[in-house]
Design an enzyme around this catalytic site. Structure first.
Site, mmCIF file in Angstrom:
data_model
loop_
_atom_site.group_PDB
_atom_site.id
_atom_site.type_symbol
_atom_site.label_atom_id
_atom_site.label_comp_id
_atom_site.label_asym_id
_atom_site.label_seq_id
_atom_site.Cartn_x
_atom_site.Cartn_y
_atom_site.Cartn_z
ATOM 1 N N HIS A 21 57.227 15.536 27.038
ATOM 2 C CA HIS A 21 57.635 15.919 28.401
ATOM 3 C C HIS A 21 56.406 16.095 29.287
ATOM 4 C CE1 HIS A 21 59.956 18.643 31.293
ATOM 5 N NE2 HIS A 21 58.695 18.913 31.579
ATOM 6 N N GLU A 22 55.446 16.876 28.795
ATOM 7 C CA GLU A 22 54.218 17.105 29.567
ATOM 8 C C GLU A 22 53.393 15.824 29.688
ATOM 9 O OE1 GLU A 22 53.677 19.746 31.246
ATOM 10 O OE2 GLU A 22 55.416 20.793 30.445
ATOM 11 N N HIS A 25 54.566 13.887 32.659
ATOM 12 C CA HIS A 25 53.953 14.359 33.905
ATOM 13 C C HIS A 25 52.522 13.820 34.036
ATOM 14 C CE1 HIS A 25 57.252 16.918 34.880
ATOM 15 N NE2 HIS A 25 57.035 17.816 33.932
ATOM 16 N N ASP A 209 101.110 11.983 2.386
ATOM 17 C CA ASP A 209 101.077 10.712 1.662
ATOM 18 C C ASP A 209 102.280 9.845 2.006
ATOM 19 O OD1 ASP A 209 98.732 11.533 0.358
ATOM 20 O OD2 ASP A 209 99.877 12.522 -1.227
#
Length: 413
Positions: A21-22, A25, A209
């Protein structure tokens, strides 16, 4: 050991995704010519670092996220060297600042989508045939939960036995009628059961069944809100002691796709995930009381929010029980949630910075159309009380979820 390995693996996967994530950026900022002075994984004291060009890279002692330092994110930043003023972030075009601030969330979305595409091929995604109303195939529970809160919890001593179990119903039975009224779906089954007077004795028709059978069941009395309004008033209603809907016998829960089919399958799952994430965010305030109840001794509701601690524990359980699809989908869901959450228009979140940048542009546009002076930039210092309030509320909520995940965690198996 498998459980512990799973916890560590999931926590490490989240740390990597937050670090990426960083990196989103940082890389976009550098691409546009902004100055990035630091990129670190973790917080606290520096354990190791090196410098390449104008950026210091490194690892810090507390592995709870990461950060990058972009020079001049706001006009009020007072630590910008005179030589760096032309490269201060706030001086760059609006669209470039928007890309940089949204790059972190976009990274989470890309991680989730790529993971889903591989999962669709090698593990499978939830079978679309099981969406929508399903026939009333049921699992028989061991008890009924009388109270209206924490209805997803496990049975505890004192819970009444399941009427369905006592009457001899079994897992994978298909309920076809209640008290002579046909039921086509599991929702119809719940509605018909709740229409009956609390504690009734009624005939239940079912198929096992392929053979049609009938049994008389003494229904339990529980406290529940209306099916159509989960937040509505609670009243005494009847309960059968089953859960569902479950897949019909022989229908796979997870469906694998070839690499081409995986694209539309991934797109559909991503769309559903986006809708569910928004709904989860909307429900958070309603779930805070249930979190507090879980801390103070009440059973934990499986529908309450969890922290990274709780998610890591669930990841550990998934590895321990070889439920890798749970591990992967939990990782995907958490990444998508973080991506959406970070775009909320609140400081200090990325979405807050984006919202302010666009507000400045709109305000300047209207001022120009009205022949008034440009009002200039928003004063971030005046927004500090709101920012501190968001941090305080977010910190308190995080502490609440972590405490609940340590004291009274959600379990899957």
């Amino acid at each position: 050991m498998l459980y512990l390995a799973g916890v560590v693996a999931f926590a490490l996967a989240i740390l990597i995704s937050v670090s990426l994530h960083e990196a989103g950026h940082m890389l976009t900022a550098k691409r546009f010519g902004m100055k990035v002075t630091k990129y670190f994984v973790g917080f606290g004291p520096t354990l190791w670092s090196f410098r390449r060009g104008e950026t210091e890279y490194g690892v810090k002692g507390i592995p709870l996220g990461g950060f990058c330092k972009i020079v001049g994110m706001t006009p009020q930043d007072d630590d910008v060297e005179p030589a760096d003023q032309p490269r201060a972030m706030w001086r760059f075009p609006l669209w470039q600042r928007t890309v940089v601030m949204s790059a972190g969330s976009i990274t989470h979305f890309l991680l989730a989508i790529v993971t889903l595409w591989f999962a669709a091929i090698f593990m499978g995604l939830p079978n679309p045939a099981l969406e929508g109303p399903q026939p009333a195939y049921v699992n028989v529970t061991n008890c009924v939960i009388v109270g209206a809160t924490a209805t997803n919890r496990d049975c505890i001593p004192g819970d009444p036995a399941s009427p369905a179990q006592q009457a001899g119903l079994q897992n994978d039975d298909k309920i076809t009628a209640v008290n002579g009224v046909p039921v086509a779906t599991y929702t119809d089954l719940v509605n018909e059961i709740r229409k009956l007077p609390a504690g009734s004795r009624v005939p239940i028709n079912y198929e096992r069944d392929g053979a049609a059978q009938q049994v008389n069941v003494n229904l339990a009395t529980v406290q529940r809100p209306p099916v159509s309004d989960p937040d509505g008033p609670v009243s005494a209603v009847s309960a059968l002691g089953v859960s569902g809907p479950i897949p019909p016998p022989g229908v796979p829960v997870m469906l694998k796709h070839n690499p081409i089919e995986a694209f539309p399958a991934t797109a559909k799952f991503t769309g559903d995930l986006a809708v569910n994430t928004v709904h989860s965010l909307q429900r958070i305030p309603q779930k805070v009381p249930a979190l507090w109840d879980a801390i103070t001794g009440e059973p934990r509701d499986a529908d309450t929010p969890i922290s990274v601690v709780g998610a890591s524990r669930l990841g550990g359980e998934a590895v321990e029980h070889s439920a890798w699809e749970v591990f992967v989908l939990l990782f995907v869901s958490l990444n998508f949630f973080i991506g959406v959450f970070n775009l909320l228009p609140l400081l200090p979140l990325d979405g807050g910075h984006i919202a302010i940048a666009w507000f400045e542009r709109l305000r300047s546009w209207f001022a120009a159309r009205l022949g008034r002076p440009d009002p200039g930039h928003v004063d971030y210092f005046k927004l500090m009380p709101v920012t501190y309030a968001v941090i305080l509320i977010g910190g308190a909520f995080t502490l609440l979820t972590i405490t609940a995940d340590i004291i009274n965690p959600i379990t899957l198996f």
